[in-house]
Design a protein around this motif. Structure first.
Motif, PDB file in Angstrom:
ATOM      1  N   ALA A 284       0.832  -1.204   0.000  1.00 53.16           N
ATOM      2  CA  ALA A 284       0.000   0.000   0.000  1.00 53.16           C
ATOM      3  C   ALA A 284       0.867   1.254   0.000  1.00 53.16           C
ATOM      4  O   ALA A 284       0.571   2.240  -0.694  1.00 53.16           O
ATOM      5  CB  ALA A 284      -0.923  -0.012   1.213  1.00 53.16           C
ATOM      6  N   GLU A 285       1.964   1.204   0.769  1.00 49.92           N
ATOM      7  CA  GLU A 285       2.849   2.362   0.846  1.00 49.92           C
ATOM      8  C   GLU A 285       3.592   2.583  -0.464  1.00 49.92           C
ATOM      9  O   GLU A 285       3.664   3.712  -0.972  1.00 49.92           O
ATOM     10  CB  GLU A 285       3.850   2.178   1.993  1.00 49.92           C
ATOM     11  CG  GLU A 285       4.803   3.339   2.171  1.00 49.92           C
ATOM     12  CD  GLU A 285       5.788   3.117   3.305  1.00 49.92           C
ATOM     13  OE1 GLU A 285       6.736   3.917   3.427  1.00 49.92           O
ATOM     14  OE2 GLU A 285       5.616   2.148   4.073  1.00 49.92           O
ATOM     15  N   LYS A 286       4.127   1.519  -1.042  1.00 53.95           N
ATOM     16  CA  LYS A 286       4.931   1.647  -2.258  1.00 53.95           C
ATOM     17  C   LYS A 286       4.084   2.013  -3.467  1.00 53.95           C
ATOM     18  O   LYS A 286       4.519   2.760  -4.345  1.00 53.95           O
ATOM     19  CB  LYS A 286       5.683   0.338  -2.512  1.00 53.95           C
ATOM     20  CG  LYS A 286       6.788   0.059  -1.509  1.00 53.95           C
ATOM     21  CD  LYS A 286       7.442  -1.293  -1.770  1.00 53.95           C
ATOM     22  CE  LYS A 286       8.521  -1.588  -0.737  1.00 53.95           C
ATOM     23  NZ  LYS A 286       9.125  -2.940  -0.939  1.00 53.95           N
ATOM     24  N   GLU A 287       2.861   1.474  -3.516  1.00 49.11           N
ATOM     25  CA  GLU A 287       2.018   1.697  -4.688  1.00 49.11           C
ATOM     26  C   GLU A 287       0.975   2.788  -4.479  1.00 49.11           C
ATOM     27  O   GLU A 287       0.158   3.057  -5.361  1.00 49.11           O
ATOM     28  CB  GLU A 287       1.321   0.382  -5.066  1.00 49.11           C
ATOM     29  CG  GLU A 287       2.289  -0.738  -5.397  1.00 49.11           C
ATOM     30  CD  GLU A 287       1.572  -2.047  -5.732  1.00 49.11           C
ATOM     31  OE1 GLU A 287       0.389  -1.993  -6.138  1.00 49.11           O
ATOM     32  OE2 GLU A 287       2.199  -3.102  -5.595  1.00 49.11           O
ATOM     33  N   HIS A 288       1.008   3.395  -3.292  1.00 51.24           N
ATOM     34  CA  HIS A 288       0.063   4.471  -2.961  1.00 51.24           C
ATOM     35  C   HIS A 288      -1.375   4.005  -3.164  1.00 51.24           C
ATOM     36  O   HIS A 288      -2.178   4.650  -3.846  1.00 51.24           O
ATOM     37  CB  HIS A 288       0.353   5.722  -3.803  1.00 51.24           C
ATOM     38  CG  HIS A 288       1.770   6.198  -3.707  1.00 51.24           C
ATOM     39  ND1 HIS A 288       2.288   6.805  -2.577  1.00 51.24           N
ATOM     40  CD2 HIS A 288       2.809   6.123  -4.599  1.00 51.24           C
ATOM     41  CE1 HIS A 288       3.553   7.116  -2.780  1.00 51.24           C
ATOM     42  NE2 HIS A 288       3.896   6.708  -3.995  1.00 51.24           N
TER      43      HIS A 288
END
Length: 349
Positions: free
Chosen positions: A240-244
Motif C-alpha cells: 500500500a505504501e509503495k504503490e500508494h
C-alpha cells in the motif's frame, strides 16, 4: 558489548539504506538464513548493514523454504555453513528437542525480560510476529469486513484470495462460521469440527483465487483479481505504501505466529551470532524492520512512541496482538500429515 550498542544507536540515526551487494563467504563469517528473498532484503537493510557498520563483522545471507528434513541435513552436515536460522514454532520445538540447536545464553543477548514472553524459549528468541489478516481494497469496499463478510459473496460480490494450503484456512473457515477464536482448536480437535470447516470452505470454493507466495497475495489484491484476501499484514502494508494504494488490514480474528532466531549446534560463529541477536533485539533496531517490512519484532518497548500510522499496522501492537488467534503449532504438528492430504483431495474435486 555495551560500547558497541551505544555506537549502534548513533549509527542508526545516520546510516543510509544501502543496496544489497553480493559477497564471497569466508569460514569466519556469520551466516544467517531466512525464509524468502523479500524478507532477506528487509533484514539486510534493517539489521545486517548497520550491524556490520558498527561491529565490523561480516554477515552472509541465505534463504531456505523451511522444513525439518532440510534443517536436519544442514545441522548434521560436516561442512555446515549455517549459523543463525529463522524457524517457525514447530521447527524450533522439534529441532531443540533433537539437540540440533544451541541452548541460548540469555545473558549474552539481553536477557529474557527484554522480550515478550511469547518470544522466549530454550533454543529460540522471537524474531518476528507474522500475522495473516483479512486484507481488502478500501476504494472498492468502504467498510471494514469480517471473515463472515469474506464468505458473503451475495452482499460483497467478487473473488476471494486464500493461501493454497490447509494450515490457517480451517481456522478462518470456522471463525467465518461463527466459532469464537478461543474455541477454534477445541472444535478442530474433533472430526465433526474438521468436517464443519471443510463444509464452510465448500461454500466459498467457486470464488477462491489461491495464492502460494506472500508477494502473490499482495499482487492479486493490487491487480483487482480479488476484492478481499487473506494475506500477511506486512506484505499488504508495504505494498500500500509503495504503490500508494488504499489497502486495509483487519487484525480482528487474524492468525499470528512467532518465528524465532536459533543458533545451530556447534556453530563456529556462536559469539558473532550472540552479538547479532543482542544488536537486533534493541527496540530502536527492530523499528527499522517494522518500517522496512511491516513485520514486528518481539522486544519490549518496540511499539512505545510509534507514530499512529505505524502503530495501527504493527503486528506487535498489543491491541492487534490481543485481537488475533495464535496458530497452535502443536495441533498442526500432530495433524498436518492427516489434514494436508484431505485438503489436497478436496482441491482436486
Amino acid at each position: 558489548m555495551l560500547f558497541r550498542t551505544l555506537l549502534a544507536a548513533a549509527a542508526l540515526l545516520a546510516a543510509p539504506r544501502l543496496a544489497v551487494m553480493p559477497a564471497s563467504a569466508s569460514p569466519s563469517d556469520l551466516t544467517i538464513v531466512t525464509r524468502d528473498n523479500a524478507f532477506l532484503r528487509s533484514v539486510q537493510a534493517a539489521y545486517v548493514q548497520p550491524f556490520t557498520a558498527v561491529t565490523g563483522l561480516p554477515v552472509q545471507q541465505e534463504t531456505w523454504e523451511g522444513g525439518l528434513d532440510s534443517l536436519r541435513t544442514h545441522a548434521k552436515a560436516p561442512a555446515n555453513a549455517w549459523d543463525l536460522v529463522l524457524l517457525d514454532a514447530d521447527e524450533l520445538s522439534v529441532a531443540c528437542g533433537e539437540g540440533l540447536l544451541e541452548k541460548l545464553d540469555w545473558s549474552a543477548i539481553g536477557g529474557k525480560d527484554h522480550y515478550l514472553p511469547i518470544g522466549v524459549s530454550d533454543c529460540g528468541v522471537g524474531a518476528v510476529i507474522e500475522n495473516t489478516v483479512l486484507a481488502w481494497d478500501k476504494d472498492k469496499l468502504p467498510v471494514t469486513p469480517t471473515w463472515s463478510d469474506f464468505w458473503d459473496v451475495a452482499k460483497y460480490p467478487g473473488k476471494r484470495g486464500l493461501r493454497k494450503g490447509v494450515r490457517g484456512n480451517l481456522e478462518i473457515a470456522l471463525m467465518a462460521d461463527g466459532v469464537a477464536p478461543g474455541d477454534v482448536y477445541k472444535t478442530l480437535s474433533t472430526s465433526d469440527g474438521v468436517d464443519r470447516a471443510f463444509r464452510k470452505l465448500d461454500q466459498l470454493k467457486p470464488y477462491i483465487e489461491w495464492w502460494s507466495s506472500e508477494s502473490e497475495a499482495a499482487r492479486i489484491l493490487a491487480s483487482g483479481d480479488v476484492l478481499m484476501t487473506s494475506a500477511p499484514s506486512g506484505q499488504i502494508v508495504t505494498a500500500a505504501e509503495k504503490e500508494h494504494r488504499g489497502f486495509g488490514v483487519q487484525f480482528a480474528n487474524s492468525l499470528y505466529e512467532v518465528q524465532s532466531w536459533a543458533i545451530l549446534k556447534g556453530s563456529p560463529a556462536l559469539r558473532n551470532a550472540q552479538q547479532f541477536l543482542y544488536f537486533t533485539g534493541m527496540p530502536a533496531v527492530e523499528v527499522r524492520l517494522l518500517k522496512e517490512s511491516g513485520d514486528s519484532g518481539l522486544a519490549k518497548g518496540l511499539n512505545d512512541g510509534l507514530p499512529p500510522e505505524l502503530l495501527t499496522t504493527s503486528p506487535g501492537n498489543p491491541a492487534n496482538l490481543g485481537a488475533g488467534l495464535r496458530i497452535d503449532a502443536g495441533f498442526w504438528h500432530d495433524n498436518l500429515a492427516k489434514l494436508k492430504p484431505r485438503f489436497e483431495a478436496w482441491l482436486g474435486h
